[in-house]
Every structure is written in structure tokens, then in C-alpha cells.
Design a protein around this motif. Structure first.
Motif, PDB file in Angstrom:
ATOM      1  N   PRO A 115       0.700  -1.282  -0.076  1.00  0.00           N
ATOM      2  CA  PRO A 115      -0.124  -0.016   0.081  1.00  0.00           C
ATOM      3  C   PRO A 115       0.858   1.178  -0.059  1.00  0.00           C
ATOM      4  O   PRO A 115       1.873   1.221   0.569  1.00  0.00           O
ATOM      5  N   GLY A 116       0.267   2.270  -0.616  1.00  0.00           N
ATOM      6  CA  GLY A 116       1.094   3.348  -0.931  1.00  0.00           C
ATOM      7  C   GLY A 116       1.469   4.265   0.471  1.00  0.00           C
ATOM      8  O   GLY A 116       2.270   4.840   0.677  1.00  0.00           O
ATOM      9  N   ASN A 117       0.312   3.962   1.233  1.00  0.00           N
ATOM     10  CA  ASN A 117       0.458   4.782   2.639  1.00  0.00           C
ATOM     11  C   ASN A 117       1.776   4.166   3.527  1.00  0.00           C
ATOM     12  O   ASN A 117       2.167   5.015   4.437  1.00  0.00           O
ATOM     13  N   LEU A 118       2.026   2.852   3.594  1.00  0.00           N
ATOM     14  CA  LEU A 118       3.344   2.453   4.021  1.00  0.00           C
ATOM     15  C   LEU A 118       4.442   3.106   3.567  1.00  0.00           C
ATOM     16  O   LEU A 118       5.205   3.277   4.662  1.00  0.00           O
ATOM     17  N   THR A 119       4.615   3.234   2.544  1.00  0.00           N
ATOM     18  CA  THR A 119       5.986   4.026   2.035  1.00  0.00           C
ATOM     19  C   THR A 119       5.816   5.376   1.884  1.00  0.00           C
ATOM     20  O   THR A 119       7.008   6.096   1.487  1.00  0.00           O
ATOM     21  N   LEU A 120       4.777   6.211   2.487  1.00  0.00           N
ATOM     22  CA  LEU A 120       4.782   7.746   2.284  1.00  0.00           C
ATOM     23  C   LEU A 120       5.801   8.417   3.339  1.00  0.00           C
ATOM     24  O   LEU A 120       6.424   9.349   2.848  1.00  0.00           O
TER      25      LEU A 120
END
Length: 274
Positions: A115-120
């Protein structure tokens, strides 16, 4: 007779489905022309009694020409860099045999499940360390680097190209770069249109990354500028002005889709070559 009845039922189902899908869009456009009082009436009316065009002028005080220009630079920059990165990589994976093709493909697939939120936060830290906050470089480059989907999409298309066409060009002395430029890219217009329209729409609709990395007025994009118009219980901005801003933000995406519609449908249908 039975065939005619079947066609009538089919077209009625299509019309009903189209109306259901278009109803929120019609409500948005209609609400953008209503007064603050009229938009809250119950039962709601689809058409405004008297169109109020001032709502668009009020929304334009937030969504200025500079904000729209920033959004185009942001979205087109991401699309352009992803094409520069993904097209040669996809062509190499599809047509240039080498030992670690399977490992490279696996390394591209795995990040797509994160998920993109984990790499934000890690992405923000790297951008901060590079000194790219409040800059177009910080807005564009980290997002453009996330092009695994583009590589896989173009790789599948290039793999479907006739091998004899590539071999003939190589026998005539064309380099791999020349083959890609003269054969691969011209034949990949359906896939290019599909990717460009989807990638442009994704970049145009981004909010979290531009808000975190470049919230300053000089680099503010449309969705960041549009956020105050979303309103709320204590907001002094009428909801009709927010809907007018949403209509303004929708127009460029609608134009892009209309321009690329023919090739987008071909790409989705998977027709490949013309």
C-alpha cells in the motif's frame, strides 16, 4: 421478433445503467449553479431554478490559473518521466534475452502489492534529505519512479509484437534503440494512450503527496487548493462554490479522456496492432 425484443431490453438496460452512473455527475454540475439555500432543499431538484454563474467566479479565487498550471506540470511530468523509464525497460524485458529476466519481473511485481500509505513516510524522508521539499522535483520524481505497472503493461504489449519484425530490423543493422523508436513505439499507440490517460488521471487526482511535500502557494496543485472548498459544518464557503470548483477540476481530465478515447478503448480491448 424475439431478436428485436432482446435488443430493446439490452438498450434499455444500457440507458438505465448510463443514467445511474451519470446521476452524480449531473448533480455536481447542477449543484454548481444553485444557491446555498437551493442546494439544501428537500426533496432535491436536479435543475437549478436560476443558474448562478457567480459560483464559478468565487471558486476561481481558489483555483487560479497558476494552480491549474502547477497541476499540469505535476501530472504531465509524472507521465513523461514514467514513459522515459518504462518504455526502454519494458522493451528490454520483452525482446532482449538476458539471464535475470524472471528476477527483474518479480522485483517489479512485489512493490505493486505494498500500500502506498506504508511507503509515504520513508519516501518523505528521502525527499527531505535530498532538499526537494516545496519543489517540482520533490512532487514529480518520487511519484514517477513508481512505474512498475507501466513496465509490466508495456512489456506485455511488446511481447506480443511479431518476432520476425524485430529480427528483420536487426538484420538490416538497426540498433535496439532504433528498433524501439521506429517499430515498438509507433505500434504501441493503444497501450500508450491507455497508460497515459490512466497515469494522467491518477496524478491529477493525487492529494496526500502534494499536500505533504509541496503545500506552499507557489507549487500548490488543484486538489490541495480544492480542499478548503470541500466545506464542513463550520465552513463559510457555500457547498455550491465547492461543486463549482469540482467542475473546474474535472474539465481538463474530461478533455484528456475525449482526446485519447479511441486509443484508450483499443488498449483496454487488447487489440494490439492496428
Amino acid at each position: 421478433m424475439r431478436s428485436t425484443l432482446r435488443n430493446v431490453v439490452r438498450y434499455l438496460a444500457i440507458l438505465v445503467g448510463a443514467f445511474v452512473l451519470a446521476l452524480p455527475l449531473l448533480f455536481m454540475v447542477s449543484g454548481s449553479l444553485k444557491s446555498a439555500t437551493e442546494i439544501n432543499t428537500f426533496p432535491p431538484r436536479l435543475l437549478p431554478a436560476t443558474p448562478i454563474w457567480q459560483n464559478f467566479a468565487d471558486a476561481w479565487t481558489y483555483l487560479t490559473a497558476g494552480v491549474i498550471a502547477n497541476s499540469f506540470v505535476f501530472a504531465l511530468g509524472i507521465v513523461g518521466l514514467q514513459l522515459i523509464i518504462s518504455l526502454p525497460a519494458a522493451f528490454a524485458l520483452a525482446k532482449i534475452p538476458f539471464k535475470w529476466t524472471a528476477a527483474v519481473m518479480a522485483s517489479l511485481i512485489v512493490p505493486m502489492f505494498i500500500p502506498g500509505n506504508l511507503t509515504l513516510i520513508p519516501l518523505f524522508i528521502v525527499t527531505f534529505q535530498l532538499g526537494w521539499l516545496n519543489s517540482f522535483a520533490g512532487l514529480i520524481i518520487p511519484m514517477a519512479a513508481q512505474c512498475a505497472f507501466a513496465v509490466l503493461l508495456f512489456r506485455q504489449f511488446f511481447a506480443s509484437l511479431p518476432g520476425g519484425l524485430i529480427e528483420a530490423a536487426r538484420i538490416d543493422g538497426a540498433s535496439w534503440g532504433r528498433v524501439l523508436w521506429s517499430i515498438g513505439i509507433p505500434l504501441s499507440r493503444p497501450a500508450l494512450a491507455t497508460f497515459c490517460s490512466v497515469s494522467f488521471l491518477t496524478a491529477w487526482n493525487m492529494y496526500i503527496w502534494p499536500q505533504v511535500v509541496a503545500p506552499d502557494p507557489e507549487h500548490r496543485v488543484l486538489n490541495v487548493a480544492l480542499a478548503p472548498l470541500a466545506g464542513g459544518e463550520n465552513s463559510l464557503i457555500p457547498p455550491s462554490v465547492g461543486l463549482a470548483g469540482a467542475v473546474i477540476a474535472m474539465v481538463p481530465v474530461l478533455i484528456v479522456f475525449i482526446v485519447f478515447q479511441k486509443w484508450y478503448i483499443k488498449g483496454v480491448a487488447g487489440t494490439g496492432l492496428e
